[in-house]
Design a protein around this motif. Structure first.
Motif, PDB file in Angstrom:
ATOM      1  N   MET A   1       1.773   5.481 -15.935  1.00 39.86           N
ATOM      2  CA  MET A   1       0.696   5.687 -14.999  1.00 39.86           C
ATOM      3  C   MET A   1       0.045   4.346 -14.676  1.00 39.86           C
ATOM      4  SD  MET A   1      -2.785   7.830 -15.562  1.00 39.86           S
ATOM      5  CE  MET A   1      -2.905   9.151 -14.401  1.00 39.86           C
ATOM      6  N   ALA A   2      -0.151   4.070 -13.414  1.00 38.07           N
ATOM      7  CA  ALA A   2      -0.740   2.801 -12.986  1.00 38.07           C
ATOM      8  C   ALA A   2      -2.239   2.778 -13.257  1.00 38.07           C
ATOM      9  CB  ALA A   2      -0.477   2.576 -11.503  1.00 38.07           C
ATOM     10  N   GLN A   3      -2.737   1.599 -13.591  1.00 39.45           N
ATOM     11  CA  GLN A   3      -4.166   1.413 -13.785  1.00 39.45           C
ATOM     12  C   GLN A   3      -4.678   0.468 -12.710  1.00 39.45           C
ATOM     13  OE1 GLN A   3      -5.468   0.744 -17.721  1.00 39.45           O
ATOM     14  NE2 GLN A   3      -7.564   0.327 -17.122  1.00 39.45           N
ATOM     15  N   GLU A   4      -5.687   0.909 -11.949  1.00 41.52           N
ATOM     16  CA  GLU A   4      -6.231   0.083 -10.877  1.00 41.52           C
ATOM     17  C   GLU A   4      -7.080  -1.049 -11.440  1.00 41.52           C
ATOM     18  OE1 GLU A   4      -8.350   2.804  -8.303  1.00 41.52           O
ATOM     19  OE2 GLU A   4      -6.541   3.145  -7.131  1.00 41.52           O
ATOM     20  N   LEU A   5      -7.021  -2.184 -10.748  1.00 41.30           N
ATOM     21  CA  LEU A   5      -7.878  -3.323 -11.060  1.00 41.30           C
ATOM     22  C   LEU A   5      -8.918  -3.410  -9.957  1.00 41.30           C
ATOM     23  CD1 LEU A   5      -5.117  -5.976 -11.810  1.00 41.30           C
ATOM     24  CD2 LEU A   5      -6.381  -4.602 -13.466  1.00 41.30           C
ATOM     25  N   SER A   6     -10.170  -3.383 -10.327  1.00 45.59           N
ATOM     26  CA  SER A   6     -11.226  -3.475  -9.332  1.00 45.59           C
ATOM     27  C   SER A   6     -12.199  -4.589  -9.702  1.00 45.59           C
ATOM     28  CB  SER A   6     -11.965  -2.141  -9.200  1.00 45.59           C
ATOM     29  OG  SER A   6     -12.530  -1.765 -10.432  1.00 45.59           O
ATOM     30  N   ILE A   7     -12.940  -5.041  -8.710  1.00 48.00           N
ATOM     31  CA  ILE A   7     -13.929  -6.094  -8.937  1.00 48.00           C
ATOM     32  C   ILE A   7     -15.008  -5.543  -9.879  1.00 48.00           C
ATOM     33  CG2 ILE A   7     -15.713  -7.537  -7.853  1.00 48.00           C
ATOM     34  CD1 ILE A   7     -12.917  -8.474  -7.132  1.00 48.00           C
ATOM     35  N   PRO A   8     -15.184  -6.165 -11.051  1.00 48.40           N
ATOM     36  CA  PRO A   8     -16.180  -5.674 -12.001  1.00 48.40           C
ATOM     37  C   PRO A   8     -17.587  -6.162 -11.646  1.00 48.40           C
ATOM     38  CG  PRO A   8     -15.074  -7.579 -12.914  1.00 48.40           C
ATOM     39  CD  PRO A   8     -14.409  -7.292 -11.589  1.00 48.40           C
ATOM     40  N   GLN A   9     -18.573  -5.420 -12.079  1.00 48.64           N
ATOM     41  CA  GLN A   9     -19.960  -5.847 -11.916  1.00 48.64           C
ATOM     42  C   GLN A   9     -20.342  -6.613 -13.180  1.00 48.64           C
ATOM     43  OE1 GLN A   9     -22.835  -2.780 -11.151  1.00 48.64           O
ATOM     44  NE2 GLN A   9     -24.340  -4.258 -10.468  1.00 48.64           N
ATOM     45  N   LEU A  10     -20.448  -7.937 -13.055  1.00 49.95           N
ATOM     46  CA  LEU A  10     -20.698  -8.798 -14.216  1.00 49.95           C
ATOM     47  C   LEU A  10     -22.175  -8.988 -14.515  1.00 49.95           C
ATOM     48  CD1 LEU A  10     -17.985 -11.522 -13.516  1.00 49.95           C
ATOM     49  CD2 LEU A  10     -17.812  -9.512 -14.982  1.00 49.95           C
ATOM     50  N   GLY A  11     -23.029  -8.586 -13.604  1.00 53.81           N
ATOM     51  CA  GLY A  11     -24.466  -8.700 -13.817  1.00 53.81           C
ATOM     52  C   GLY A  11     -25.186  -7.601 -13.059  1.00 53.81           C
ATOM     53  N   VAL A  12     -26.422  -7.352 -13.426  1.00 50.93           N
ATOM     54  CA  VAL A  12     -27.193  -6.265 -12.836  1.00 50.93           C
ATOM     55  C   VAL A  12     -27.332  -6.416 -11.324  1.00 50.93           C
ATOM     56  CG1 VAL A  12     -29.448  -5.125 -12.834  1.00 50.93           C
ATOM     57  CG2 VAL A  12     -28.455  -5.920 -14.975  1.00 50.93           C
ATOM     58  N   THR A  13     -27.494  -7.647 -10.850  1.00 48.96           N
ATOM     59  CA  THR A  13     -27.717  -7.871  -9.424  1.00 48.96           C
ATOM     60  C   THR A  13     -26.447  -8.200  -8.648  1.00 48.96           C
ATOM     61  OG1 THR A  13     -28.211 -10.211  -9.780  1.00 48.96           O
ATOM     62  CG2 THR A  13     -30.075  -8.672  -9.852  1.00 48.96           C
ATOM     63  N   MET A  14     -25.315  -8.267  -9.326  1.00 45.26           N
ATOM     64  CA  MET A  14     -24.061  -8.625  -8.656  1.00 45.26           C
ATOM     65  C   MET A  14     -23.604  -7.504  -7.722  1.00 45.26           C
ATOM     66  SD  MET A  14     -20.398  -9.573 -10.333  1.00 45.26           S
ATOM     67  CE  MET A  14     -18.943  -9.523  -9.326  1.00 45.26           C
ATOM     68  N   THR A  15     -23.321  -7.854  -6.454  1.00 43.51           N
ATOM     69  CA  THR A  15     -22.842  -6.871  -5.487  1.00 43.51           C
ATOM     70  C   THR A  15     -21.462  -7.211  -4.947  1.00 43.51           C
ATOM     71  OG1 THR A  15     -23.942  -8.020  -3.668  1.00 43.51           O
ATOM     72  CG2 THR A  15     -25.174  -6.245  -4.755  1.00 43.51           C
ATOM     73  N   GLU A  16     -21.034  -8.484  -5.108  1.00 37.01           N
ATOM     74  CA  GLU A  16     -19.716  -8.895  -4.621  1.00 37.01           C
ATOM     75  C   GLU A  16     -19.215 -10.090  -5.412  1.00 37.01           C
ATOM     76  OE1 GLU A  16     -20.391  -9.727  -0.481  1.00 37.01           O
ATOM     77  OE2 GLU A  16     -21.132 -11.722  -0.891  1.00 37.01           O
ATOM     78  N   GLY A  17     -17.920 -10.334  -5.300  1.00 36.33           N
ATOM     79  CA  GLY A  17     -17.292 -11.469  -5.967  1.00 36.33           C
ATOM     80  C   GLY A  17     -16.115 -11.959  -5.158  1.00 36.33           C
ATOM     81  N   VAL A  18     -15.626 -13.148  -5.527  1.00 37.73           N
ATOM     82  CA  VAL A  18     -14.511 -13.787  -4.840  1.00 37.73           C
ATOM     83  C   VAL A  18     -13.433 -14.102  -5.868  1.00 37.73           C
ATOM     84  CG1 VAL A  18     -13.796 -15.835  -3.539  1.00 37.73           C
ATOM     85  CG2 VAL A  18     -16.048 -14.852  -3.142  1.00 37.73           C
ATOM     86  N   ILE A  19     -12.199 -13.715  -5.576  1.00 36.76           N
ATOM     87  CA  ILE A  19     -11.087 -14.123  -6.428  1.00 36.76           C
ATOM     88  C   ILE A  19     -10.814 -15.581  -6.089  1.00 36.76           C
ATOM     89  CG2 ILE A  19      -8.665 -13.769  -7.029  1.00 36.76           C
ATOM     90  CD1 ILE A  19      -9.011 -10.893  -5.894  1.00 36.76           C
ATOM     91  N   THR A  20     -11.080 -16.475  -7.027  1.00 34.39           N
ATOM     92  CA  THR A  20     -10.863 -17.896  -6.754  1.00 34.39           C
ATOM     93  C   THR A  20      -9.445 -18.330  -7.091  1.00 34.39           C
ATOM     94  OG1 THR A  20     -11.784 -18.508  -8.907  1.00 34.39           O
ATOM     95  CG2 THR A  20     -13.299 -18.492  -7.035  1.00 34.39           C
ATOM     96  N   GLU A  21      -8.790 -17.566  -7.990  1.00 33.59           N
ATOM     97  CA  GLU A  21      -7.415 -17.913  -8.362  1.00 33.59           C
ATOM     98  C   GLU A  21      -6.773 -16.759  -9.110  1.00 33.59           C
ATOM     99  OE1 GLU A  21      -5.050 -21.333 -10.969  1.00 33.59           O
ATOM    100  OE2 GLU A  21      -7.201 -21.119 -11.211  1.00 33.59           O
TER     101      GLU A  21
END
Length: 76
Positions: A1-21
């Protein structure tokens, strides 16, 4: 069964992130805990580890803003 990878929330105020590498090539075999990619936020860069063992399928592109929870890949 596949497991999805999603952008995690690393802080309370975090709403978005960028894959840098992606640290692993698309189609590579990974083990649980292996670093997969570097996630940049307005405050820091963090290596994100694989939640499972399997084959990495990359869906997300580098240097694109993604909302928290956006699916950027999967482990099959």
């Amino acid at each position: 069964m596949a497991q999805e990878l999603s952008i995690p929330q690393l802080g309370v105020t975090m709403t978005e992130g960028v894959i840098t590498e992606w640290l692993v090539e698309d189609g590579a075999t990974v083990q649980q805990g292996d670093p997969l990619y570097t996630l940049g936020t307005d405050k820091t860069e963090t290596e994100i580890e694989s939640p499972a063992a399997g084959t990495l399928v990359i869906l997300g592109e580098i240097e694109v803003d993604y909302a928290v929870g956006t699916v950027i890949g999967r482990i099959e």
